[in-house]
Motif scaffolding. Sequence first.
Motif, PDB file in Angstrom:
ATOM      1  N   SER A 195    -104.821 -43.610  47.476  1.00  9.30           N
ATOM      2  CA  SER A 195    -104.495 -44.479  48.658  1.00  9.30           C
ATOM      3  C   SER A 195    -104.876 -45.816  48.599  1.00  9.30           C
ATOM      4  CB  SER A 195    -104.885 -43.681  49.750  1.00  9.30           C
ATOM      5  OG  SER A 195    -106.432 -43.316  49.814  1.00  9.30           O
ATOM      6  N   ASP A 196    -105.822 -46.045  47.755  1.00 14.26           N
ATOM      7  CA  ASP A 196    -106.214 -47.486  47.730  1.00 14.26           C
ATOM      8  C   ASP A 196    -105.192 -48.242  46.894  1.00 14.26           C
ATOM      9  OD1 ASP A 196    -108.543 -47.134  49.216  1.00 14.26           O
ATOM     10  OD2 ASP A 196    -109.661 -46.632  47.353  1.00 14.26           O
ATOM     11  N   GLY A 197    -104.109 -47.796  46.205  1.00 12.98           N
ATOM     12  CA  GLY A 197    -103.335 -48.403  45.328  1.00 12.98           C
ATOM     13  C   GLY A 197    -103.617 -48.436  43.753  1.00 12.98           C
ATOM     14  N   GLY A 198    -104.582 -47.744  43.649  1.00 15.79           N
ATOM     15  CA  GLY A 198    -104.865 -47.469  42.245  1.00 15.79           C
ATOM     16  C   GLY A 198    -103.843 -46.592  41.363  1.00 15.79           C
ATOM     17  N   ARG A 199    -103.351 -46.865  40.252  1.00 15.25           N
ATOM     18  CA  ARG A 199    -102.352 -45.961  39.700  1.00 15.25           C
ATOM     19  C   ARG A 199    -102.552 -45.737  38.283  1.00 15.25           C
ATOM     20  NH1 ARG A 199     -96.550 -48.747  41.605  1.00 15.25           N
ATOM     21  NH2 ARG A 199     -97.409 -49.238  43.622  1.00 15.25           N
ATOM     22  N   VAL A 200    -102.001 -44.216  37.923  1.00 16.85           N
ATOM     23  CA  VAL A 200    -102.384 -43.759  36.517  1.00 16.85           C
ATOM     24  C   VAL A 200    -100.822 -43.822  36.065  1.00 16.85           C
ATOM     25  CG1 VAL A 200    -102.859 -42.105  35.154  1.00 16.85           C
ATOM     26  CG2 VAL A 200    -104.259 -42.598  36.972  1.00 16.85           C
ATOM     27  N   VAL A 201    -100.592 -44.483  34.979  1.00 19.40           N
ATOM     28  CA  VAL A 201     -99.329 -44.750  34.614  1.00 19.40           C
ATOM     29  C   VAL A 201     -98.879 -43.673  33.599  1.00 19.40           C
ATOM     30  CG1 VAL A 201     -97.366 -46.228  33.344  1.00 19.40           C
ATOM     31  CG2 VAL A 201     -98.933 -47.188  35.032  1.00 19.40           C
ATOM     32  N   GLY A 202     -98.028 -42.731  33.664  1.00 19.83           N
ATOM     33  CA  GLY A 202     -97.904 -41.562  32.877  1.00 19.83           C
ATOM     34  C   GLY A 202     -96.974 -41.832  31.557  1.00 19.83           C
ATOM     35  N   ARG A 203     -96.857 -43.237  31.244  1.00 23.50           N
ATOM     36  CA  ARG A 203     -95.737 -43.500  30.175  1.00 23.50           C
ATOM     37  C   ARG A 203     -96.382 -43.970  28.840  1.00 23.50           C
ATOM     38  NH1 ARG A 203     -90.959 -41.873  31.940  1.00 23.50           N
ATOM     39  NH2 ARG A 203     -90.639 -42.186  34.170  1.00 23.50           N
ATOM     40  N   GLN A 204     -97.386 -43.413  28.308  1.00 22.76           N
ATOM     41  CA  GLN A 204     -98.034 -43.790  27.508  1.00 22.76           C
ATOM     42  C   GLN A 204     -97.491 -43.804  26.160  1.00 22.76           C
ATOM     43  OE1 GLN A 204    -100.960 -45.314  27.191  1.00 22.76           O
ATOM     44  NE2 GLN A 204    -101.216 -45.111  29.395  1.00 22.76           N
ATOM     45  N   TYR A 205     -96.256 -43.177  25.889  1.00 20.68           N
ATOM     46  CA  TYR A 205     -95.610 -43.071  24.572  1.00 20.68           C
ATOM     47  C   TYR A 205     -94.694 -44.177  24.417  1.00 20.68           C
ATOM     48  CZ  TYR A 205     -91.759 -41.730  27.495  1.00 20.68           C
ATOM     49  OH  TYR A 205     -90.722 -41.751  28.550  1.00 20.68           O
ATOM     50  N   ARG A 206     -94.463 -44.997  25.257  1.00 21.46           N
ATOM     51  CA  ARG A 206     -93.429 -46.194  25.229  1.00 21.46           C
ATOM     52  C   ARG A 206     -94.108 -47.246  24.065  1.00 21.46           C
ATOM     53  NH1 ARG A 206     -88.508 -44.994  27.038  1.00 21.46           N
ATOM     54  NH2 ARG A 206     -88.758 -44.300  28.966  1.00 21.46           N
ATOM     55  N   LYS A 207     -95.527 -47.275  24.126  1.00 25.25           N
ATOM     56  CA  LYS A 207     -96.071 -48.552  23.262  1.00 25.25           C
ATOM     57  C   LYS A 207     -95.960 -48.007  21.641  1.00 25.25           C
ATOM     58  CE  LYS A 207     -99.339 -49.888  26.743  1.00 25.25           C
ATOM     59  NZ  LYS A 207    -100.835 -49.652  26.987  1.00 25.25           N
ATOM     60  N   LEU A 208     -95.735 -46.655  21.416  1.00 28.95           N
ATOM     61  CA  LEU A 208     -95.587 -46.029  20.151  1.00 28.95           C
ATOM     62  C   LEU A 208     -94.163 -45.458  19.788  1.00 28.95           C
ATOM     63  CD1 LEU A 208     -99.189 -44.325  19.978  1.00 28.95           C
ATOM     64  CD2 LEU A 208     -98.390 -46.567  18.977  1.00 28.95           C
ATOM     65  N   GLU A 209     -93.206 -45.716  20.911  1.00 23.15           N
ATOM     66  CA  GLU A 209     -91.969 -45.182  20.536  1.00 23.15           C
ATOM     67  C   GLU A 209     -91.199 -45.780  19.481  1.00 23.15           C
ATOM     68  OE1 GLU A 209     -88.679 -44.025  23.940  1.00 23.15           O
ATOM     69  OE2 GLU A 209     -89.424 -46.218  24.039  1.00 23.15           O
ATOM     70  N   SER A 210     -91.410 -46.805  19.079  1.00 17.69           N
ATOM     71  CA  SER A 210     -90.656 -47.280  17.899  1.00 17.69           C
ATOM     72  C   SER A 210     -91.342 -46.854  16.642  1.00 17.69           C
ATOM     73  CB  SER A 210     -90.488 -48.890  17.864  1.00 17.69           C
ATOM     74  OG  SER A 210     -91.717 -49.316  17.807  1.00 17.69           O
ATOM     75  N   LYS A 211     -92.603 -46.507  16.575  1.00 19.91           N
ATOM     76  CA  LYS A 211     -93.338 -46.101  15.201  1.00 19.91           C
ATOM     77  C   LYS A 211     -92.893 -44.750  15.024  1.00 19.91           C
ATOM     78  CE  LYS A 211     -96.896 -49.451  15.069  1.00 19.91           C
ATOM     79  NZ  LYS A 211     -98.459 -49.683  14.894  1.00 19.91           N
ATOM     80  N   LEU A 212     -92.989 -43.937  16.435  1.00 19.59           N
ATOM     81  CA  LEU A 212     -92.483 -42.486  16.557  1.00 19.59           C
ATOM     82  C   LEU A 212     -91.148 -42.140  15.730  1.00 19.59           C
ATOM     83  CD1 LEU A 212     -93.417 -39.800  17.118  1.00 19.59           C
ATOM     84  CD2 LEU A 212     -92.744 -40.100  19.571  1.00 19.59           C
ATOM     85  N   GLY A 213     -90.318 -43.201  16.367  1.00 21.80           N
ATOM     86  CA  GLY A 213     -88.645 -42.941  15.786  1.00 21.80           C
ATOM     87  C   GLY A 213     -88.644 -43.137  14.422  1.00 21.80           C
ATOM     88  N   ILE A 214     -89.252 -44.120  13.891  1.00 19.68           N
ATOM     89  CA  ILE A 214     -89.249 -44.509  12.333  1.00 19.68           C
ATOM     90  C   ILE A 214     -89.809 -43.221  11.559  1.00 19.68           C
ATOM     91  CG2 ILE A 214     -90.063 -45.901  10.567  1.00 19.68           C
ATOM     92  CD1 ILE A 214     -90.039 -48.110  12.628  1.00 19.68           C
ATOM     93  N   ALA A 215     -90.928 -42.728  12.169  1.00 20.81           N
ATOM     94  CA  ALA A 215     -91.622 -41.444  11.465  1.00 20.81           C
ATOM     95  C   ALA A 215     -90.577 -40.476  11.427  1.00 20.81           C
ATOM     96  CB  ALA A 215     -92.979 -41.209  11.914  1.00 20.81           C
ATOM     97  N   GLN A 216     -89.859 -40.031  12.628  1.00 17.33           N
ATOM     98  CA  GLN A 216     -89.125 -38.953  12.833  1.00 17.33           C
ATOM     99  C   GLN A 216     -87.764 -39.156  11.845  1.00 17.33           C
ATOM    100  OE1 GLN A 216     -88.766 -38.827  17.117  1.00 17.33           O
ATOM    101  NE2 GLN A 216     -90.144 -37.550  17.198  1.00 17.33           N
ATOM    102  N   ARG A 217     -87.573 -40.209  11.760  1.00 21.97           N
ATOM    103  CA  ARG A 217     -86.172 -40.285  10.965  1.00 21.97           C
ATOM    104  C   ARG A 217     -86.560 -40.450   9.702  1.00 21.97           C
ATOM    105  NH1 ARG A 217     -85.181 -44.241  14.838  1.00 21.97           N
ATOM    106  NH2 ARG A 217     -85.871 -45.922  13.944  1.00 21.97           N
ATOM    107  N   ALA A 218     -87.674 -40.861   9.389  1.00 24.40           N
ATOM    108  CA  ALA A 218     -87.928 -40.442   7.743  1.00 24.40           C
ATOM    109  C   ALA A 218     -88.427 -38.986   7.340  1.00 24.40           C
ATOM    110  CB  ALA A 218     -89.191 -41.614   7.422  1.00 24.40           C
ATOM    111  N   ARG A 219     -88.561 -38.266   8.562  1.00 26.97           N
ATOM    112  CA  ARG A 219     -89.019 -36.804   8.246  1.00 26.97           C
ATOM    113  C   ARG A 219     -90.530 -36.834   7.830  1.00 26.97           C
ATOM    114  NH1 ARG A 219     -84.414 -33.723   8.904  1.00 26.97           N
ATOM    115  NH2 ARG A 219     -82.251 -35.089   8.559  1.00 26.97           N
ATOM    116  N   ASN A 220     -91.433 -37.649   8.071  1.00 27.26           N
ATOM    117  CA  ASN A 220     -92.819 -37.649   7.806  1.00 27.26           C
ATOM    118  C   ASN A 220     -93.576 -37.006   9.002  1.00 27.26           C
ATOM    119  OD1 ASN A 220     -95.193 -38.392   6.937  1.00 27.26           O
ATOM    120  ND2 ASN A 220     -94.959 -40.525   6.880  1.00 27.26           N
TER     121      ASN A 220
END
Length: 99
Positions: free
Chosen positions: A28-53
């Motif tokens: 109610s004071d305007g503080g927020r917890v953003v639940g999208r922490q994966y966005r910063k590592l999304e590109s690295k995660l995609g590269i690793a998944q495509r490489a099947r690592n």
Amino acid sequence: MVEVKVEQSKGTSAIGIDLGCKEAATDSDGGRVVGRQYRKLESKLGIAQRARNKHRVKAIHAKIKNRRSDDLHKHSHHLVDSNAAIFVGNVNYLGMAKD
């Protein structure tokens, strides 16, 4: 067994927390917890998944989990230290999903 002194919170105010879809929580004071922490590592995660690592994918998921946990712990610790009463809204997730 260990005895630990329990200290009372020095906060005198009350705060309400609203759980949401876009942000994990907003108080109610305007503080927020953003639940999208994966966005910063999304590109690295995609590269690793495509490489099947599998080991790198597992490590990136662990890093995302740790960042999310750290953010939640910092926010909740701040709320507990600065408030005497904390109220959480009653959320109907099925009703929100249908709209």
